[in-house]
Design a protein around this motif. Structure first.
Motif, PDB file in Angstrom:
ATOM      1  N   THR A 173       0.856  -1.185   0.000  1.00 35.91           N
ATOM      2  CA  THR A 173       0.000   0.000   0.000  1.00 35.91           C
ATOM      3  C   THR A 173       0.893   1.236   0.000  1.00 35.91           C
ATOM      4  O   THR A 173       1.547   1.536   1.009  1.00 35.91           O
ATOM      5  CB  THR A 173      -0.920   0.028   1.238  1.00 35.91           C
ATOM      6  OG1 THR A 173      -1.720  -1.156   1.263  1.00 35.91           O
ATOM      7  CG2 THR A 173      -1.829   1.249   1.210  1.00 35.91           C
ATOM      8  N   SER A 176       1.867   3.786   3.083  1.00 31.25           N
ATOM      9  CA  SER A 176       1.549   3.192   4.385  1.00 31.25           C
ATOM     10  C   SER A 176       2.780   3.180   5.275  1.00 31.25           C
ATOM     11  O   SER A 176       3.913   3.197   4.796  1.00 31.25           O
ATOM     12  CB  SER A 176       1.007   1.777   4.201  1.00 31.25           C
ATOM     13  OG  SER A 176       1.990   0.931   3.626  1.00 31.25           O
ATOM     14  N   HIS A 179       2.765  -1.207  10.762  1.00 30.79           N
ATOM     15  CA  HIS A 179       2.233  -2.540  10.509  1.00 30.79           C
ATOM     16  C   HIS A 179       1.249  -2.573   9.346  1.00 30.79           C
ATOM     17  O   HIS A 179       0.961  -3.651   8.814  1.00 30.79           O
ATOM     18  CB  HIS A 179       1.513  -3.061  11.758  1.00 30.79           C
ATOM     19  CG  HIS A 179       2.390  -3.081  12.975  1.00 30.79           C
ATOM     20  ND1 HIS A 179       1.878  -3.207  14.246  1.00 30.79           N
ATOM     21  CD2 HIS A 179       3.735  -2.991  13.109  1.00 30.79           C
ATOM     22  CE1 HIS A 179       2.885  -3.199  15.118  1.00 30.79           C
ATOM     23  NE2 HIS A 179       4.017  -3.062  14.448  1.00 30.79           N
ATOM     24  N   LYS A 180       0.714  -1.441   8.968  1.00 27.19           N
ATOM     25  CA  LYS A 180      -0.337  -1.412   7.951  1.00 27.19           C
ATOM     26  C   LYS A 180       0.266  -1.422   6.546  1.00 27.19           C
ATOM     27  O   LYS A 180       1.361  -0.939   6.311  1.00 27.19           O
ATOM     28  CB  LYS A 180      -1.208  -0.171   8.134  1.00 27.19           C
ATOM     29  CG  LYS A 180      -1.932  -0.143   9.477  1.00 27.19           C
ATOM     30  CD  LYS A 180      -2.794   1.103   9.623  1.00 27.19           C
ATOM     31  CE  LYS A 180      -3.522   1.112  10.964  1.00 27.19           C
ATOM     32  NZ  LYS A 180      -4.362   2.335  11.127  1.00 27.19           N
ATOM     33  N   GLY A 181      -0.497  -1.986   5.612  1.00 28.88           N
ATOM     34  CA  GLY A 181      -0.102  -1.928   4.208  1.00 28.88           C
ATOM     35  C   GLY A 181       0.927  -2.945   3.791  1.00 28.88           C
ATOM     36  O   GLY A 181       1.467  -2.861   2.686  1.00 28.88           O
ATOM     37  N   GLY A 228      -2.302  -6.260   2.184  1.00 26.83           N
ATOM     38  CA  GLY A 228      -2.309  -5.254   3.241  1.00 26.83           C
ATOM     39  C   GLY A 228      -2.425  -5.840   4.637  1.00 26.83           C
ATOM     40  O   GLY A 228      -2.227  -5.138   5.622  1.00 26.83           O
ATOM     41  N   GLY A 229      -2.744  -7.122   4.726  1.00 27.53           N
ATOM     42  CA  GLY A 229      -2.883  -7.771   6.028  1.00 27.53           C
ATOM     43  C   GLY A 229      -1.728  -8.690   6.361  1.00 27.53           C
ATOM     44  O   GLY A 229      -1.874  -9.629   7.156  1.00 27.53           O
ATOM     45  N   TRP A 231       1.004  -8.257   8.095  1.00 29.16           N
ATOM     46  CA  TRP A 231       1.622  -8.233   9.421  1.00 29.16           C
ATOM     47  C   TRP A 231       1.117  -9.393  10.279  1.00 29.16           C
ATOM     48  O   TRP A 231       1.910 -10.097  10.915  1.00 29.16           O
ATOM     49  CB  TRP A 231       1.325  -6.906  10.106  1.00 29.16           C
ATOM     50  CG  TRP A 231       1.911  -6.831  11.490  1.00 29.16           C
ATOM     51  CD1 TRP A 231       1.262  -6.997  12.674  1.00 29.16           C
ATOM     52  CD2 TRP A 231       3.280  -6.580  11.825  1.00 29.16           C
ATOM     53  NE1 TRP A 231       2.130  -6.876  13.724  1.00 29.16           N
ATOM     54  CE2 TRP A 231       3.376  -6.605  13.233  1.00 29.16           C
ATOM     55  CE3 TRP A 231       4.433  -6.328  11.080  1.00 29.16           C
ATOM     56  CZ2 TRP A 231       4.580  -6.407  13.911  1.00 29.16           C
ATOM     57  CZ3 TRP A 231       5.629  -6.132  11.750  1.00 29.16           C
ATOM     58  CH2 TRP A 231       5.695  -6.174  13.143  1.00 29.16           C
TER      59      TRP A 231
END
Length: 375
Positions: A173, A176, A179-181, A228-229, A231
């Motif tokens: 992403t 970002s 932890h995100k993206g 994006g998930g 993590w």
């Protein structure tokens, strides 16, 4: 049907013979260069007889062993002095991740080849600017038509030079942070756009590598979990890393300790006290692993990594001035076992999550203390 220690012990005694007999004791951290191709052949022999992936569910090609049966397998394997395994990352990290979080198509594509040891894996997490702090990952991937195009650098990638595939944590992403993206991608290693450069270690060997991705590609459907998930998927993989197999590792630790005791001066009271303390600490490690049943990986990592590093230092004291003499520094074979133990165990408290990171995890996730401020 239950698997017993005597069954495992008997099978190993019957098969670790002939062309495999000379592999006993070979391989492992700092020694992955030892008889790699022959150890790969041995592991495929294990697979042909149903002894790879014993903890996996039966429906995914494993034996579905209970916790106690897994303990028996790993300990008996170590007691037989069988060679170090070559497919740890595929069998014990990626495989369980796909079983829990992968799509049916991903499971059908990858699990059988992991179990048969037909494809080897490496882990693309750490980067020059993101070691234990994976939230700082900057390797990026973008979708172009039906493929992810990956650009970036990974470092300290174990066995990347022999791997067919890599599970890569990449930022998908744009813009970002933290932890995100992030996404968890399955990337073929043998393609244009992937360059592997071995890192020469203190031991003179090179089992760690830098990996450069310069427009490398993988199919759009080879993302585990949602884009994006990644993590959460990456954290799930790390939770599998230090499971029940550490009990087999402790058998090897005990063998090292016993051999060191045999070399030590029995009249040196201080040295004998230090060796006795090491024996007590090793017993505590085993008790902790059995009590927690592998569910406390950060504490286990702190215990074994610190203990093994101290054992390396103790080995140098036992051997005295002789420990400082080597033939040359051009090859890992120039070192004896105690010198190699001392040098490579310096990394034990760093790789797989440094001591500092493990303490943060324990403080925040186990003790419930406030999160450390991160600028």
């Amino acid at each position: 049907m239950a698997v017993t220690r005597s069954e495992i012990r008997r099978w190993l005694a019957e098969h670790l013979v002939g062309r495999f007999a000379g592999l006993k004791g070979l391989g492992g951290p700092g020694r992955e260069h030892e008889a790699f191709e022959q150890r790969l052949e041995w592991e495929r022999h294990l697979a042909a007889h149903g002894w790879t992936c014993p903890a996996w569910p039966v429906e995914h090609g494993g034996r579905g062993l209970t916790f106690d049966e897994q303990v028996a397998f790993h300990e008996e394997y170590a007691l037989a002095d069988a060679p170090a395994r070559v497919n740890h990352l595929g069998e014990n990290l990626l495989g369980p991740t796909l079983i829990d979080l992968g799509t049916p198509e991903q499971k059908a594509r990858f699990l059988p080849k992991i179990r048969a040891v037909e494809e080897l894996w490496c882990q693309g997490y750490s980067e020059p600017g993101a070691g234990s702090d994976l939230a700082s990952v900057s390797t990026s991937a973008r979708l172009v038509d039906d493929e992810w195009v990956i650009t970036g650098q990974k470092v300290w990638t174990s066995l990347a030079h022999v791997a067919d595939w890599c599970f890569v944590l990449a930022r998908t992403t744009p813009g970002s942070v933290g932890h995100k993206g992030l996404s968890y991608l399955l990337v073929p290693m043998r393609q244009p756009g992937v360059e592997v450069r071995p890192i020469r270690q203190l031991t003179g060997t090179s089992e760690f590598n830098e990996v450069f991705f310069d427009g490398a590609r993988t199919s759009a459907d080879l993302v585990v979990g949602e884009p994006g998930g990644g993590w959460a998927v990456a954290m799930a993989t790390l939770a599998y890393e230090r499971g029940v197999s550490t009990l087999g590792q402790q058998v090897g630790f005990r063998r090292e300790l016993e051999d060191l005791v045999a070399l030590a001066d029995p009249e040196d009271v201080v040295l004998q006290e230090q060796l006795a303390r090491a024996a007590v600490e090793l017993s505590v490690m085993r008790s902790h692993a059995l009590r927690t049943r592998g569910s406390d990986p950060s504490v286990s990592k702190l215990l074994w990594a610190g203990w093994h590093r101290r054992l390396g230092e103790l080995a140098m004291r036992v051997r005295g001035g002789e420990s400082m003499i080597v033939k040359s520094t051009t090859s890992g074979d120039d070192l004896d076992r105690w010198q190699r133990l001392f040098l490579f165990s310096r990394a034990d408290t760093i790789y797989g999550g440094s001591d500092e990171i493990q303490r943060n995890i324990i403080a925040e996730r186990v003790l419930g203390l406030p999160r450390e401020a991160r600028g």
